[in-house]
Write an enzyme that holds these catalytic residues in place. Structure first.
Site, PDB file in Angstrom:
ATOM      1  N   GLU A  28       0.983  -1.302   0.229  1.00  0.00           N
ATOM      2  CA  GLU A  28       0.003   0.116   0.027  1.00  0.00           C
ATOM      3  C   GLU A  28       0.774   1.182   0.092  1.00  0.00           C
ATOM      4  OE1 GLU A  28      -2.937  -0.199  -1.060  1.00  0.00           O
ATOM      5  OE2 GLU A  28      -3.778  -1.501   0.725  1.00  0.00           O
ATOM      6  N   HIS A  29       0.401   2.128  -0.891  1.00  0.00           N
ATOM      7  CA  HIS A  29       1.278   3.517  -1.077  1.00  0.00           C
ATOM      8  C   HIS A  29       2.785   3.070  -1.327  1.00  0.00           C
ATOM      9  CE1 HIS A  29      -1.676   6.353   0.394  1.00  0.00           C
ATOM     10  NE2 HIS A  29      -2.130   5.312   0.897  1.00  0.00           N
ATOM     11  N   ASP A  31       3.007   2.224  -4.790  1.00  0.00           N
ATOM     12  CA  ASP A  31       3.051   2.270  -6.561  1.00  0.00           C
ATOM     13  C   ASP A  31       3.660   3.584  -6.721  1.00  0.00           C
ATOM     14  OD1 ASP A  31       0.758   3.813  -5.596  1.00  0.00           O
ATOM     15  OD2 ASP A  31      -0.717   2.673  -6.913  1.00  0.00           O
ATOM     16  N   GLY A 117     -16.512   4.654  -3.158  1.00  0.00           N
ATOM     17  CA  GLY A 117     -16.098   5.210  -1.852  1.00  0.00           C
ATOM     18  C   GLY A 117     -15.742   4.359  -0.941  1.00  0.00           C
ATOM     19  N   GLY A 119     -13.139   2.125  -1.182  1.00  0.00           N
ATOM     20  CA  GLY A 119     -11.693   1.638  -1.178  1.00  0.00           C
ATOM     21  C   GLY A 119     -11.537   0.360  -2.157  1.00  0.00           C
ATOM     22  N   LEU A 120     -12.560   0.287  -2.916  1.00  0.00           N
ATOM     23  CA  LEU A 120     -12.292  -0.949  -3.892  1.00  0.00           C
ATOM     24  C   LEU A 120     -12.053  -0.614  -5.120  1.00  0.00           C
ATOM     25  CD1 LEU A 120     -15.359  -3.078  -2.039  1.00  0.00           C
ATOM     26  CD2 LEU A 120     -12.705  -3.261  -1.816  1.00  0.00           C
ATOM     27  N   ASP A 167      -4.277   0.490  -9.058  1.00  0.00           N
ATOM     28  CA  ASP A 167      -5.836   0.130  -9.217  1.00  0.00           C
ATOM     29  C   ASP A 167      -6.225  -0.296 -10.610  1.00  0.00           C
ATOM     30  OD1 ASP A 167      -5.762   0.769  -6.586  1.00  0.00           O
ATOM     31  OD2 ASP A 167      -6.723   2.933  -6.965  1.00  0.00           O
TER      32      ASP A 167
HETATM   33  C1  GLA Z   1      -4.957   4.382  -4.035  1.00  0.00           C
HETATM   34  C2  GLA Z   1      -4.451   4.769  -5.342  1.00  0.00           C
HETATM   35  C3  GLA Z   1      -3.221   3.684  -5.851  1.00  0.00           C
HETATM   36  C4  GLA Z   1      -2.582   3.522  -4.622  1.00  0.00           C
HETATM   37  C5  GLA Z   1      -3.456   3.289  -3.258  1.00  0.00           C
HETATM   38  C6  GLA Z   1      -2.596   2.965  -1.911  1.00  0.00           C
HETATM   39  O1  GLA Z   1      -5.905   3.148  -3.954  1.00  0.00           O
HETATM   40  O2  GLA Z   1      -5.455   4.893  -6.397  1.00  0.00           O
HETATM   41  O3  GLA Z   1      -2.747   4.098  -6.766  1.00  0.00           O
HETATM   42  O4  GLA Z   1      -1.708   4.305  -4.446  1.00  0.00           O
HETATM   43  O5  GLA Z   1      -4.253   4.088  -3.236  1.00  0.00           O
HETATM   44  O6  GLA Z   1      -1.790   1.758  -2.149  1.00  0.00           O
END
Ligand code: GLA
Length: 377
Positions: A28-29, A31, A117, A119-120, A167
């Site tokens: 996570e975070h 990319d 909204g 987070g999917l 994503d």
């Molecule tokens: C969101 C962003 C992704 C990624 C995530 C965290 O989903 O769209 O590019 O940075 O947050 O991993």
């Protein structure tokens, strides 16, 4: 879809395309730090029925908003011209033009089972479904990776969200029964078999109903912080650091950046570990890695929230192998890995814990690694 399209536009669509939402298993975070991630596509997806138009108009309708048809001109799209959900499909057409593809207008009807909204990645699913539709309708011959990057460009340049590419790559490139091991710097990805159900395990996504909004500046601030840390350290990106470098470099940074760097570096290492475990068939052993990822997002990145922490703590107290918030943070969904027969009791316990805390009831979504974007009709 065909019926609805006919009702709205008075003609048959030329085809129907689907693109899934995603949950990220770990990474996570990372990319936008040129690092690694390990998402799966989920069964919840967005459908787009589409038909080309010769007059250059781009008309958009959604079964969700059920508002009026948004009527635009495909050649005259500029960022800011649409600020509703229509920015995502219009952004894809804009990004295709920007990349030099001579595409015209279309009528599009959208329907989705990806909660927005949560987070999917409902926006990536919408962008990718439109990108795949345009690719086929206008015979562009682009592959899934390029289409994912067009979709990301739409989100960055048109919708104004400075997201990384995870994503869109997940929605475009995932395959049924596999997680996608992304190496963003190398621009490569590998399918890693992921079938928890074959080992008697289940994966549950819990939507906390706390709406996350990546456009609100907090995400951008994290990204800027990471980039600043890399610059201060003389690096192209935080990807260039390994866990062995941490003691040395952390002394050189202010404390806020220390926390960001520590998360990114340890998170990249967790992706590598997770991939090794999956390759060795040890799915349950992923649990502690997921939980460690959550702790890092909670304490170092500081992007969890009370509801997400409550899901994680409750799931672990009821025997989950591991649990973590997934996606950009500030609410959204939590994933829980557990023995299959524990999934339901964990769902019940989480729902009860939310009730006791006075939170809105969470939504429980059992998920499995599903197929990426494709034509379905
Ligand atoms: C969101 C962003 C992704 C990624 C995530 C965290 O989903 O769209 O590019 O940075 O947050 O991993």
């Amino acid at each position: 879809m065909r019926e609805a399209f006919r009702r709205i536009y008075g003609a048959d669509p030329e085809g129907i395309w689907a693109a899934p939402g995603r949950v990220n298993l770990i990474g996570e975070h990372t990319d936008y730090n040129d690092g690694f991630a390990l998402p799966i596509a989920i069964p919840q997806h967005t459908l787009v029925a589409a038909r080309r138009r010769r007059d250059g108009r781009l008309r958009l309708h959604s079964a969700q908003g059920d508002g009026p048809v948004i009527d635009l001109h495909a050649d005259r799209l500029t960022p800011g011209v649409v600020t509703t959900w229509g920015a995502y499909p219009a952004g894809v057409v804009w990004a295709l033009h920007e990349a030099g593809h001579r595409v015209g207008g279309a009528d599009l009807h959208v329907d989705s089972t990806v909660p927005s909204g949560a987070g999917l990645s409902s926006s990536a699913a919408l962008e990718c479904a439109v990108a795949f539709a345009y690719n086929d309708l206008y015979e562009l011959g682009l592959g899934p990776t390029v289409l994912a990057l067009i979709a990301q460009r739409a989100e960055n340049g048109f919708a104004g969200v400075p997201c990384g590419a995870m994503d869109q790559l997940a929605s475009a490139c995932c395959t049924d029964g596999a997680a996608l091991h992304l190496d963003i710097r190398a621009g490569t990805h590998e399918q890693v078999p992921f079938a928890p159900q074959a080992q008697g395990l289940g994966l549950l996504a819990v939507d906390t109903r706390v709406k996350h909004d990546l456009g609100d500046g907090a995400y951008a601030a994290l990204r800027t912080g990471c980039e600043r840390a890399a610059r201060l350290l003389g690096l192209a990106a935080l990807r260039d650091l390994g866990p062995q470098d941490l003691p040395r470099v952390l002394e050189l940074l202010p404390s806020r950046l220390v926390r960001l760097v520590r998360h990114v570096v340890t998170e990249n290492a967790r992706v590598t570990q997770a991939v090794s475990l999956l390759r060795a068939g040890q799915v349950a052993a992923l649990g502690p890695i997921l939980t460690a990822g959550h702790v890092s997002l909670r304490d170092d990145f500081r992007i969890s929230c009370a509801e997400s922490d409550l899901v994680v703590d409750t799931a672990l107290a009821h025997g989950a192998h591991g649990a973590r918030m997934t996606g950009g943070g500030f609410g959204g969904s939590v994933i829980v890995l557990a023995e299959e027969d524990r999934v339901e009791p964990i769902g019940v316990a989480v729902t009860e814990a939310f009730r006791a805390a006075g939170y809105q009831a969470p939504q429980l979504l059992p998920v499995a690694a599903a197929a990426g974007a494709r034509r379905v009709g």
